[in-house]
Write an enzyme that holds these catalytic residues in place. Structure first.
Site: not given
Ligand code: COS
Length: 382
Positions: A125, A129-130, A157, A268, A337, A363
């Site tokens: 993060t 970029a979150g 964390t 209670r 409750i 996450e």
């Molecule tokens: N496992 C393996 N590969 C994955 C994957 C997964 N779970 N999720 C995505 N990918 C791959 C895709 O297959 C894609 O690959 P190709 O470019 O080869 O096709 C690539 O990664 C990009 O995927 P996608 O287009 O879906 O990415 P986006 O940028 O649209 O992002 C989200 C998707 C929003 C779902 C992702 O950025 C996400 O999970 N964000 C939240 C992150 C998070 O949890 N942050 C919390 C902080 S960390 S504690």
């Protein structure tokens, strides 16, 4: 490989006793001091909690996902701050290395992670970029045998105690989105790496988050995790797993809140009888119980699928979405409750109400889980 059932039951029983006898009695003090006592952390190390998911060859317990979730459920019965102490070592701080590390990288770090001697952090993060984690701006520029890292990470964390970070940084500024991002194993003691003071938070006092800044940090290319450009995939796969672990913890907190609610409602008295005898109270208990059972089933079924080698990106997101929203509702009903007692600090219910709020955010927010579930469902055709 799965533990035999007797060993698994013994482990669960040991963790349950530790949670009941050692963690529950000090919850309020930990929240007040904003610190988990050092001797308790040593006991966690002795129980192997830091190495639950680390393969046995590297000194961990080598639990499979179902076993890890069962332990997560037990640990969830105490304040979630305790889990956070070892949670990054079990999950997002170590699993990139377990899944994508070379043998030499694993041999260098995993034994220390398993024993708790090395604390790990997952640095994805940033300010910009979150949820859009492909947008990381931290740069890693190749220079001879090193990469030079510059940038800043946010809300990381365990960063204050970490001696090893998994850092997602942009190696190719021209590549669109995630494909320009690489993952690096970055030791804390490299010159130029600094960690801010902990943030003040709404809940989970005793668990800490910090900013981490890289100012010309020279990281040997040997420390790159996976190939260049593979960092986003590393992060997503680490999170697939981490989401399931968090969902298990949510189930544990909900089950504990139910026990607390039943005990309080049975004791209670209002209108001359225990409030547990009133059907409107029973309805809240019934809804919480039903939802906790459903979350438990979803978490463990998904864990078993993952252990069988199936891709559970969809199911892990569904488990995290359902379990984290569920525990929010259960905590809200618990406050209701308990009534006035639920709102004052002494009973600890308002503390858990605050503690569980973050489960819907870190996450991957609930909204991100919805996106992942929809994307995968559309891909699978239903
Ligand atoms: N496992 C393996 N590969 C994955 C994957 C997964 N779970 N999720 C995505 N990918 C791959 C895709 O297959 C894609 O690959 P190709 O470019 O080869 O096709 C690539 O990664 C990009 O995927 P996608 O287009 O879906 O990415 P986006 O940028 O649209 O992002 C989200 C998707 C929003 C779902 C992702 O950025 C996400 O999970 N964000 C939240 C992150 C998070 O949890 N942050 C919390 C902080 S960390 S504690």
């Amino acid at each position: 490989m799965a533990l035999d059932l007797e060993t698994r039951d013994q482990l669960i029983d040991t963790v349950r006793r530790f949670v009941t006898e050692r963690l529950r009695p000090i919850e309020a003090k930990v929240a007040e001091d904003d610190a988990v006592p050092a001797e308790v952390i040593e006991e966690m190390k002795g129980l192997g909690l830091f190495g639950l998911s680390i393969p046995e060859d590297f000194g961990g317990l080598g639990l499979n996902m179902e076993e890890e979730c069962l332990v997560g459920i037990e640990v969830g019965r105490a304040s979630p701050a305790f889990r956070s102490v070892f949670g990054t070592n079990v999950g997002i701080g170590s699993q990139g290395l377990v899944m994508f590390g070379t043998d030499a990288q694993k041999a260098k770090w995993l034994p220390g992670i398993a024993s708790g001697q090395i604390i790990t952090s997952f640095a994805l993060t940033e300010a910009e970029a979150g949820s859009d984690s492909a947008a990381v701006q931290t740069r890693a520029v190749r220079d001879g045998d090193d990469y030079v890292l510059n940038g800043s990470k946010r809300y990381i964390t365990n960063a204050g105690k970490a001696s090893l970070f998994t850092v997602m940084a942009r190696t190719n500024p021209d590549a669109k989105g995630g494909s320009g991002v690489s993952a690096f194993l970055v030791p804390r003691d490299l010159p130029g790496l600094s960690v801010s003071k902990p943030e003040k938070k709404m809940g989970q006092q005793g668990a800490h988050i910090h900013d981490v800044t890289f100012d010309n940090v020279r990281v040997p290319a040997w420390n790159r995790l996976g190939e260049e450009g593979e960092g986003f995939r590393v992060a997503m796969q680490v999170l697939d797993r981490g989401r399931l672990h968090i969902a298990g913890v949510c189930v544990g907190v909900a089950e504990r809140l139910l026990v607390d609610c039943v005990a309080y409602a049975s004791e209670r008295k209002q209108f001359g009888q225990p409030i547990a005898s009133f059907q409107l109270i029973q309805a809240m208990i019934a809804d919480s119980k039903t939802e906790a059972l459903a979350a438990r089933a979803l978490v463990l079924e998904t864990a078993r699928k993952r252990d069988a080698g199936e891709n559970v990106t969809l199911e892990a997101a569904a488990a995290k979405l359902f379990a984290s929203e569920m525990v929010g509702r259960v905590a809200d009903r618990a406050v209701q409750i308990f009534g006035g007692a639920g709102y004052v600090a002494d009973y600890g219910i308002e503390r858990l109400y605050r503690d569980v709020r973050i489960f819907r955010i870190y996450e991957g927010t609930s909204q991100i889980q919805q996106l992942v579930i929809a994307r995968e469902t559309l891909k699978r055709g239903g």
